[in-house]
Scaffold this motif. Sequence first.
Motif, PDB file in Angstrom:
ATOM      1  N   LEU A  71       0.814  -1.217   0.000  1.00  0.00           N
ATOM      2  CA  LEU A  71       0.000   0.000   0.000  1.00  0.00           C
ATOM      3  C   LEU A  71       0.846   1.264   0.000  1.00  0.00           C
ATOM      4  N   SER A  72       2.155   1.090   0.067  1.00  0.00           N
ATOM      5  CA  SER A  72       3.037   2.252   0.172  1.00  0.00           C
ATOM      6  C   SER A  72       3.061   3.087  -1.104  1.00  0.00           C
ATOM      7  N   LYS A  73       2.537   2.533  -2.203  1.00  0.00           N
ATOM      8  CA  LYS A  73       2.499   3.290  -3.458  1.00  0.00           C
ATOM      9  C   LYS A  73       1.243   4.149  -3.566  1.00  0.00           C
ATOM     10  N   ASN A  74       0.351   4.023  -2.598  1.00  0.00           N
ATOM     11  CA  ASN A  74      -0.845   4.859  -2.576  1.00  0.00           C
ATOM     12  C   ASN A  74      -0.471   6.257  -2.075  1.00  0.00           C
ATOM     13  N   CYS A  75      -0.037   7.091  -2.965  1.00  0.00           N
ATOM     14  CA  CYS A  75       0.374   8.445  -2.602  1.00  0.00           C
ATOM     15  C   CYS A  75      -0.249   9.430  -3.575  1.00  0.00           C
ATOM     16  N   VAL A 107       4.745  16.932   6.234  1.00  0.00           N
ATOM     17  CA  VAL A 107       3.682  16.203   6.929  1.00  0.00           C
ATOM     18  C   VAL A 107       3.247  14.994   6.112  1.00  0.00           C
ATOM     19  N   TYR A 108       3.071  15.184   4.806  1.00  0.00           N
ATOM     20  CA  TYR A 108       2.515  14.131   3.956  1.00  0.00           C
ATOM     21  C   TYR A 108       3.569  13.186   3.388  1.00  0.00           C
ATOM     22  N   THR A 109       4.838  13.475   3.608  1.00  0.00           N
ATOM     23  CA  THR A 109       5.888  12.554   3.167  1.00  0.00           C
ATOM     24  C   THR A 109       5.959  11.373   4.133  1.00  0.00           C
ATOM     25  N   ALA A 110       5.880  10.168   3.598  1.00  0.00           N
ATOM     26  CA  ALA A 110       5.875   8.971   4.441  1.00  0.00           C
ATOM     27  C   ALA A 110       7.145   8.887   5.272  1.00  0.00           C
ATOM     28  N   ASN A 111       7.007   8.347   6.467  1.00  0.00           N
ATOM     29  CA  ASN A 111       8.157   8.171   7.350  1.00  0.00           C
ATOM     30  C   ASN A 111       9.116   7.122   6.807  1.00  0.00           C
ATOM     31  N   ALA A 112      10.403   7.380   6.946  1.00  0.00           N
ATOM     32  CA  ALA A 112      11.401   6.355   6.653  1.00  0.00           C
ATOM     33  C   ALA A 112      11.302   5.255   7.716  1.00  0.00           C
ATOM     34  N   LYS A 113      11.828   4.081   7.405  1.00  0.00           N
ATOM     35  CA  LYS A 113      11.676   2.926   8.290  1.00  0.00           C
ATOM     36  C   LYS A 113      12.187   3.170   9.702  1.00  0.00           C
ATOM     37  N   ASN A 115       3.929   4.165   9.294  1.00  0.00           N
ATOM     38  CA  ASN A 115       2.957   4.652   8.320  1.00  0.00           C
ATOM     39  C   ASN A 115       1.734   3.744   8.263  1.00  0.00           C
ATOM     40  N   VAL A 116       0.624   4.326   7.852  1.00  0.00           N
ATOM     41  CA  VAL A 116      -0.595   3.584   7.575  1.00  0.00           C
ATOM     42  C   VAL A 116      -1.207   4.183   6.315  1.00  0.00           C
ATOM     43  N   LEU A 117      -2.235   3.540   5.799  1.00  0.00           N
ATOM     44  CA  LEU A 117      -2.997   4.148   4.717  1.00  0.00           C
ATOM     45  C   LEU A 117      -4.035   5.069   5.347  1.00  0.00           C
ATOM     46  N   ASN A 118      -3.889   6.353   5.101  1.00  0.00           N
ATOM     47  CA  ASN A 118      -4.821   7.347   5.624  1.00  0.00           C
ATOM     48  C   ASN A 118      -5.987   7.561   4.668  1.00  0.00           C
ATOM     49  N   HIS A 119      -7.149   7.837   5.218  1.00  0.00           N
ATOM     50  CA  HIS A 119      -8.260   8.288   4.388  1.00  0.00           C
ATOM     51  C   HIS A 119      -7.868   9.615   3.741  1.00  0.00           C
ATOM     52  N   ALA A 120      -7.257  10.495   4.520  1.00  0.00           N
ATOM     53  CA  ALA A 120      -6.616  11.739   4.060  1.00  0.00           C
ATOM     54  C   ALA A 120      -7.580  12.796   3.527  1.00  0.00           C
ATOM     55  N   ASP A 121      -8.877  12.540   3.628  1.00  0.00           N
ATOM     56  CA  ASP A 121      -9.866  13.577   3.343  1.00  0.00           C
ATOM     57  C   ASP A 121     -10.965  13.459   4.393  1.00  0.00           C
ATOM     58  N   CYS A 181      -6.868   8.723  -0.517  1.00  0.00           N
ATOM     59  CA  CYS A 181      -6.157   7.814   0.388  1.00  0.00           C
ATOM     60  C   CYS A 181      -4.651   7.873   0.155  1.00  0.00           C
ATOM     61  N   HIS A 182      -3.903   8.014   1.241  1.00  0.00           N
ATOM     62  CA  HIS A 182      -2.489   8.382   1.134  1.00  0.00           C
ATOM     63  C   HIS A 182      -1.670   7.661   2.196  1.00  0.00           C
ATOM     64  N   TRP A 183      -0.594   7.031   1.776  1.00  0.00           N
ATOM     65  CA  TRP A 183       0.298   6.296   2.670  1.00  0.00           C
ATOM     66  C   TRP A 183       1.205   7.282   3.405  1.00  0.00           C
ATOM     67  N   GLY A 184       1.112   7.274   4.737  1.00  0.00           N
ATOM     68  CA  GLY A 184       1.928   8.199   5.508  1.00  0.00           C
ATOM     69  C   GLY A 184       1.637   8.072   6.988  1.00  0.00           C
ATOM     70  N   SER A 185       2.067   9.034   7.743  1.00  0.00           N
ATOM     71  CA  SER A 185       1.907   9.012   9.189  1.00  0.00           C
ATOM     72  C   SER A 185       0.432   8.929   9.587  1.00  0.00           C
ATOM     73  N   PRO A 186       0.095   8.129  10.620  1.00  0.00           N
ATOM     74  CA  PRO A 186      -1.289   8.083  11.103  1.00  0.00           C
ATOM     75  C   PRO A 186      -1.757   9.437  11.620  1.00  0.00           C
ATOM     76  N   ALA A 187      -0.824  10.331  11.893  1.00  0.00           N
ATOM     77  CA  ALA A 187      -1.188  11.669  12.384  1.00  0.00           C
ATOM     78  C   ALA A 187      -2.076  12.417  11.398  1.00  0.00           C
ATOM     79  N   ILE A 188      -1.966  12.108  10.113  1.00  0.00           N
ATOM     80  CA  ILE A 188      -2.768  12.808   9.100  1.00  0.00           C
ATOM     81  C   ILE A 188      -4.253  12.669   9.419  1.00  0.00           C
TER      82      ILE A 188
END
Length: 409
Positions: free
Chosen positions: A185-189, A242-248, A253-259, A286-293
């Motif tokens: 799911l990491s390509k969902n950006c 903020v929207y750049t996925a975290n490095a390992k 990271n999770v898949l965020n709804h993001a809207d 939907c966007h792969w990144g920090s759950p904080a989004i």
Amino acid sequence: MGQHNADELQAPSWLNNQFLLEVIRKAQNDQSLTLCHGCKLRPGTNAGDHYASIMFRTTVHYRSARYHKEQAISLIMKLPAQAEGFKKDLLEGNGLFETEMRMYSEVLPAMSKALKEVGEHLEVPRLIHASHKPHTIIILEDVSPKAWLTGRELITSYEEALPTIRNVAKFHAASYFLNQSSMDLSKNCIDMFTKADGGAFSIFYKSFDAFCDAVQGWADCEKFAAKFQNLKGTTQKKIQQVYTANAKDSGYNVLNHADLHWKNLLHKKSPNGRIKDSMLIDYQCCHWGSPAIDVISLVDLVVDHETKKTYRKEIIYEYYQHFVLILNKLGFLGCVPTLADLHMELLKKGYLEVFHVVVFEQFKHVQLTENTFDDLSKGRGENPGFGNESYLEVVRAEMPSLMYKGLLD
């Protein structure tokens, strides 16, 4: 209530009885289906209550050699919006329809299957049809006849917010599990969040900078004014971070709804009018990144300010507890993030909260139209929120908290 635009009232000529008949025949795998009568299309949203798509609703009544009685299914159809001005910037090259098609055809079914196997249920509208050729369209089962109501207002109590909090946690946990076990799911950006030129977010960056100037003249804001002036011109870079996925080695990271906001929720209500169940809708961003989004959106864009002020810690804690519960049910074998890890994410990505308060808080208090966005994009006029007392009251109340967290530095 405003008036519908022409594109919200007039469906394209190809979206007709024959097209819908073929869609239902394919969905039911039954070529014997015939329509009982014509399908009447009607607007799928309130006037102007959409950006990336035009929506229509209809009910298809049909008969089949398999059934003795007339059958019916309610549908909601999503088509790309006509792109001009701000909307053109939002839509072009951002892959929103492609993202939503993948979500409904691949990702959400995989989530639902994994959750069902452990006794959990993810409530989502059922996909009936999706295609790019010969026409771009997504058709879902319309759940409004099943007592699902559109979220018209912010949720005003912690108890009524619990279904949404838990659904977001469940969505995140399922994505975290699937990404480790069976699906990348990491390509969902979504590009517009990280584009170097700002893309569709450029208008919001301009709005933020306008706020930084406006606050200089507001009474009782002197100690914040200098900090906002120093932030002017930096927001695009900070939001991209903020929207750049975290490095390992620097977070998870999770898949965020993001809207995630109050208009992208459906609710079921008890006889006393209180929310008893909720559903997330509109999976275009939907966007792969920090759950904080999404978690920051839970406290900023789902509940009202009074509930945020009183229950912010409880909302975050309940989200985390349910996230871990679902991961354990799914049999997740990796390292489960801690509550401290989540709070680190909320602090690292905390500038999103500043952005929400300054820019998106206005949407709760002032009716903004496409013309408003076009004017702001072209530098015409002032942000309507700057003259709205309820918006200004919330901003003033939030400034100290944002400063004490170090988010204005």
